[in-house]
Design an enzyme around this catalytic site. Structure first.
Site: not given
Lengths: 258, 410
Positions: A48, A59
């Site tokens: 990724e 995040d």
């Protein structure tokens, strides 16, 4: 050829879960990203490539900081695609782009999809775009042959599991915890149930991410899922300037099913 | 009392093409739970009764609609009425929304409240509502704002809230909002997120609007009493995310004969300078904090920092309903610079004895253009969204700097 499906098929044929690694483009520098990605791909089945973003609300601190560094170093959407192109020349493994939606919207969905395909990206992972809001992107990607991965979470209800499983065309990304990306102690007990609930409605591969950082956590996920996603732990190591070799080998061995 | 029902958003939380739910999947079920709980509460006489009592006895509603005679004469044009939200408990309109949301949280059985704040007004209003209702309160505030707004930080702590400084990104409201969303993603099962503006994923923009609509609804009946008509010729309010503006706009926006609705954006050093917070005048369509709206971002979709002398308008986006009003022509949005806002700040203080918040001063400043242009037979209502006590020190500093600069150049 569907490289994403191949990644899972290859792993399954070796009695293990697929190892999916995440690295942000341009981190710590564009050259170092390439070097780390090449090392990682000797072990991982799928990479990724993270598009650094100013407001990554899914995040934790590690990936936030990495994104800030990459952006300060001048990373752009086209810069990220240029990195992907270089990687594609050196690997035949599956490459996906993980990005928040605003960069896609800003570049334009159509232009983004075609740029991704043109550099050899196999699919997109969309952490803040539920399928409900992807009614223009889904047909565009389908027509172009670009895979889309949507996410599921421990809070997902049956109808959400059905929707996301139906609309995901790459693999299904199950988030192990309610929370943001980053290392934790252990994997929550509810993960096997979440994976089982997804598998009850689809044959598509299911990978689990968030909080996987080494052999033990990889093992507990590999026992129940088709793929193991590791991000922050790799980013920390890359940020230190260390080789990813040791950690990648450890996680790969943690991916075995038996 | 009732909470209003408006034609928008649609079932998908859209105002035209704006709005929606661009959030991590973890939050989708929580947003559905919230939507259903809110719709349910809206129909519950007990909930509405409790809300009304608190707004009346504790907040001090209805706030006055004050005819600003001196200001009207000074500007020599339309009659100017000030909707005195500055007289509410805690000194701004923010409390209308936090009382509503914290009551809803209590009704849903959520004991842990989180909120984001910029200047601290929403943080203080949330901490106040939590103190009143006995709930735990955690407020996220950018490190930069914690430093600039130490008085409000102390107020929040005094009210029993925990203030968590946010050190990511630009260390201001935008990042405090990111951090509040991250907390919510993590603690979604027992936590209620009290959002302070008409932004965020559906149903937040609609819910905040409904709780703020009490402002515009009061204006209608108060104006009817003094002017014999419930609709003025123009309604003016400052806009950052847009909660005080939506409170006076929405009750008029869906009428056939609506007044001019004018949102005043913070233009900082000027829209052309790049240092501003004017999302309509200087932004483009994008997605931030879960919603599609006009916002400030670069060609790569990275959010660009906003700038305004007023911390409450220092936000790089404008809520989805305002974005829709702008695109469809329901409301107009005009930019006012830092320097003009300072003039507005002084103007209202001098001629009415009312020190407005720096946010509100943007709306006041625009009256200098609008009142003469409309002419004497017309009526303007301005939402005086907050009082300026919190800004006095900052204004003093800025004015002294300007004096010093002037002295050097002369």
């Amino acid at each position: 050829m569907n490289r994403i499906q191949s990644a899972f098929d290859t792993a399954a044929s070796q009695s293990r879960a697929a190892f999916i690694g995440y690295l942000p483009a341009g981190y710590p520098t564009p050259a170092a990203f390439l070097e780390h990605a090449i090392t990682l791909l000797e072990y991982a089945d799928l990479l990724e490539i993270g598009m650094p973003y100013s407001d990554p609300l899914g995040d934790g601190p590690v990936i936030q900081k990495a994104g800030e560094v990459a952006l300060a170093g001048g990373m752009t959407v086209m810069g990220m695609f240029a990195q992907a192109r270089e990687l594609r020349q050196r690997t035949d493994k599956a490459l996906m782009v993980m990005t928040y939606y605003n960069p896609i919207l800003s570049i334009g969905e159509e232009r983004f999809v075609h740029a991704a395909l043109e550099v050899g990206i196999d699919g997109l992972i969309l952490p803040d775009l539920p399928p409900d809001e992807a009614d223009t992107l889904i047909p565009l990607a389908r027509e172009a042959g670009l895979k889309l991965t949507f996410l599921l979470a421990p809070t997902s209800t049956t109808d959400r599991i059905e929707l996301v499983s139906r609309e995901s065309t790459g693999f299904i990304y199950a988030v192990s915890v309610t929370g943001v990306t980053g290392s934790r102690v252990g994997i929550p007990e509810e993960v096997p149930l979440l994976v089982a609930n997804i598998k009850a409605v689809t044959d598509k591969p299911v990978a689990v991410g968030f909080g996987i950082s080494g052999f033990d956590t990889a093992q507990s996920v590999a026992k129940v899922a088709d793929g193991v996603v590791v991000g922050s732990a790799l980013v920390v190591t890359a940020g230190r300037g260390d080789s990813l070799e040791g950690l990648a080998a450890e996680i790969l061995s943690g991916c075995r099913k038996t | 009392m009732t909470l209003p029902t408006y034609p928008l958003p649609n079932a998908r939380g859209r105002y035209g093409r704006f709005g929606g739910r661009y959030v991590p999947e973890t939050l989708i079920p929580a947003l559905e739970e919230l939507r259903i709980a809110y719709e349910d509460a809206k129909k519950d006489p007990a909930f509405l009764g409790e809300l009304q009592t608190i707004l009346r006895e504790y907040v001090g509603r209805p706030s006055r609609l004050y005819f600003a005679k001196n200001l009207t004469e000074r500007l020599g044009g339309a009659k100017i009425y000030l909707k005195r939200e500055d007289l509410n408990h805690t000194g701004a309109h923010k409390i209308n929304n936090t009382i509503g949301q914290v009551l809803l949280a209590k009704r849903m059985g959520k004991r842990r409240i989180i909120a984001e704040t910029g200047a601290g007004q929403h943080g203080v209003a949330t901490a106040t509502a939590c103190a009143l209702m006995g709930l735990e309160c955690i407020v996220y505030q950018g490190e930069e704002d914690v430093r600039r707004q130490s008085l409000n930080v102390f107020r929040m702590k005094l009210l029993g809230a925990e203030v968590r400084p946010v050190s990511s990104g630009t260390r201001t409201l935008k990042d405090a909002t990111n951090e509040a969303i991250r907390d919510w993603v993590t603690n979604v099962r027992d936590t209620f997120y009290v959002l302070g503006s008409v932004v965020g994923p559906h149903p937040y923009p609609a819910m905040v609007r409904d709780f703020q609509s009490v402002v515009g609804e009061e204006v209608k009946s108060q104006l009817l009493e003094v002017e014999g008509r419930s609709t003025p010729d123009a309604v003016v309010a400052c806009v950052g995310g847009g909660s005080n503006a939506i409170g006076v706009f929405a009750p008029y926006a869906y009428l056939k004969d609506r007044p001019r609705l004018i949102g005043v954006e913070a233009a900082g050093h000027g829209v052309e300078s790049g240092l501003h917070a004017a999302s309509v005048a200087g932004g483009k369509v994008g997605v931030l904090h879960g919603s599609m709206m006009y916002l400030l971002s670069d060609e790569n979709g990275q959010i660009t920092p906003a700038h305004s002398i007023s911390a409450g308008l220092d936000y790089p986006g404008i809520g989805p309903e305002h974005s829709h009003y702008s695109e469809s022509g329901v409301a107009e949005y005009v930019p006012v610079t830092d320097a003009e806002a300072l003039e507005g700040f002084k103007l209202l203080s001098e001629c009415e004895g009312i020190i407005p918040a720096l946010e509100t001063a943007h709306a006041i400043a625009y009256l200098r253009t609008l009142a003469p242009e409309l002419g004497k037979d017309k009526v303007i209502v301005v939402n005086l969204s907050g009082r300026g006590d919190k800004d006095v020190q900052e204004v003093m500093r800025v004015l002294e700097d300007m004096e010093a600069t002037r002295a050097v150049t002369h």
